[in-house]
Design a protein around this motif. Structure first.
Motif, short mmCIF file in Angstrom:
data_model
loop_
_atom_site.label_atom_id
_atom_site.label_comp_id
_atom_site.label_asym_id
_atom_site.label_seq_id
_atom_site.Cartn_x
_atom_site.Cartn_y
_atom_site.Cartn_z
N GLU A 1 0.84 -1.20 0.00
CA GLU A 1 0.00 0.00 0.00
C GLU A 1 0.88 1.25 0.00
O GLU A 1 1.79 1.38 0.81
N TRP A 2 0.60 2.15 -0.92
CA TRP A 2 1.35 3.42 -0.98
C TRP A 2 0.83 4.32 0.13
O TRP A 2 -0.37 4.53 0.27
N PRO A 3 1.72 4.92 0.92
CA PRO A 3 1.27 5.75 2.04
C PRO A 3 0.85 7.15 1.57
O PRO A 3 1.20 7.59 0.48
N LYS A 4 0.12 7.81 2.44
CA LYS A 4 -0.19 9.22 2.20
C LYS A 4 1.09 10.03 2.33
O LYS A 4 2.00 9.65 3.06
N LEU A 5 1.14 11.13 1.63
CA LEU A 5 2.32 12.01 1.72
C LEU A 5 2.13 12.98 2.88
O LEU A 5 1.05 13.53 3.09
N ALA A 6 3.18 13.20 3.61
CA ALA A 6 3.15 14.15 4.72
C ALA A 6 3.00 15.57 4.16
O ALA A 6 3.45 15.86 3.04
N PRO A 7 2.39 16.48 4.91
CA PRO A 7 2.20 17.85 4.41
C PRO A 7 3.51 18.53 3.99
O PRO A 7 3.53 19.24 2.98
N ALA A 8 4.58 18.34 4.72
CA ALA A 8 5.86 18.96 4.36
C ALA A 8 6.37 18.39 3.03
O ALA A 8 6.94 19.12 2.21
N VAL A 9 6.16 17.11 2.81
CA VAL A 9 6.58 16.48 1.55
C VAL A 9 5.76 17.03 0.39
O VAL A 9 6.30 17.30 -0.69
N ASP B 1 -3.28 12.62 -3.12
CA ASP B 1 -2.32 13.64 -2.70
C ASP B 1 -1.66 14.29 -3.91
O ASP B 1 -1.47 15.52 -3.95
N LEU B 2 -1.30 13.50 -4.92
CA LEU B 2 -0.64 14.05 -6.11
C LEU B 2 -1.59 14.95 -6.91
O LEU B 2 -1.21 16.05 -7.33
N VAL B 3 -2.81 14.48 -7.13
CA VAL B 3 -3.78 15.29 -7.88
C VAL B 3 -4.03 16.62 -7.17
O VAL B 3 -4.04 17.69 -7.80
N ASP B 4 -4.23 16.58 -5.88
CA ASP B 4 -4.45 17.82 -5.12
C ASP B 4 -3.25 18.77 -5.21
O ASP B 4 -3.41 19.98 -5.38
N ALA B 5 -2.05 18.21 -5.12
CA ALA B 5 -0.84 19.04 -5.21
C ALA B 5 -0.72 19.69 -6.59
O ALA B 5 -0.40 20.88 -6.70
N PHE B 6 -0.96 18.89 -7.64
CA PHE B 6 -0.89 19.46 -9.00
C PHE B 6 -1.92 20.56 -9.19
O PHE B 6 -1.64 21.60 -9.80
N LYS B 7 -3.11 20.37 -8.69
CA LYS B 7 -4.16 21.40 -8.84
C LYS B 7 -3.78 22.68 -8.10
O LYS B 7 -4.06 23.77 -8.59
N ARG B 8 -3.16 22.55 -6.94
CA ARG B 8 -2.78 23.75 -6.17
C ARG B 8 -1.73 24.57 -6.90
O ARG B 8 -1.63 25.78 -6.67
N ILE B 9 -0.90 23.96 -7.74
CA ILE B 9 0.12 24.74 -8.46
C ILE B 9 -0.35 25.11 -9.87
O ILE B 9 0.43 25.58 -10.68
#
Length: 197
Positions: free
Chosen positions: A86-94, A125-133
């Protein structure tokens, strides 16, 4: 006092000796009543235990205790191996670091492709990060097999930046692939396959 007890006891023995058949019948009758009461009291508990034993025997298929222990150890190993993929969630700092690395690449379109449910947290986590940038990002499923681990395609400078950011965020090795069709569209894809051991 001891003499009185001995006299009483001898008197009772004489009474029993005069009517042994009545005494024997009374003892048998009392024993039968006690047996019926105990059987009634414990039959439900014994039946419950017998059902549990039969269930265990059915589950073990006649295995010995050593074989049953081996089977249990094998099942525990399977659970651990499934948990480890299972791939873990990314920490906020990461996530913040991931966003800062890719923000300088300008907006692009990216699809995050999942192999199975074990990668849903990382994909979100990746989709949310890409959308924020400012990237147009979506989570998708692939009809084709996605290789184990992380894959980015088509291979170019932006894909290498995504690959480096993913490696820093997850610690996993990221594979780059060629894809002329996506390259012509200016779209990027991230495949999240089974987590390698």
């Amino acid at each position: 006092m001891l003499e009185q007890f001995v006299q009483y006891f001898l008197g009772e023995v004489r009474l029993i000796a005069e009517a042994p058949l009545v005494f024997g019948a009374a003892v048998l009758f009392l024993g039968a009543i006690i047996w019926v009461v105990l059987r009634w009291r414990y039959s439900a508990m014994i039946e419950h235990r017998n059902r549990i034993i039969a269930l265990y025997k059915a589950r073990l298929d006649g295995a010995t205790p050593d074989q049953a222990k081996s089977k249990m150890d094998n099942l525990e190993g399977q659970v651990l191996s499934l948990k480890n993929r299972e791939w873990p969630k990314l920490a906020p700092a990461v996530v913040t670091n991931f966003e800062s690395i890719l923000a300088s690449q300008g907006p692009h379109v990216v699809s995050v492709l999942l192999q199975d449910r074990d990668s849903v947290f990382l994909a979100r986590d990746l989709v949310d990060a890409f959308k924020r940038i400012g990237w147009k990002a979506k989570r998708d499923t692939s009809m084709n097999d996605i290789p184990d681990g992380l894959t980015v395609w088509p291979e170019d400078d932006v894909a290498r930046a995504i690959s480096n950011a993913l490696t820093m965020a997850t610690g996993a090795l990221v594979t780059l692939r060629e894809d002329q069709h996506l390259k012509g569209q200016g779209t990027y894809a991230i495949g999240i396959g089974y987590k390698p051991d």
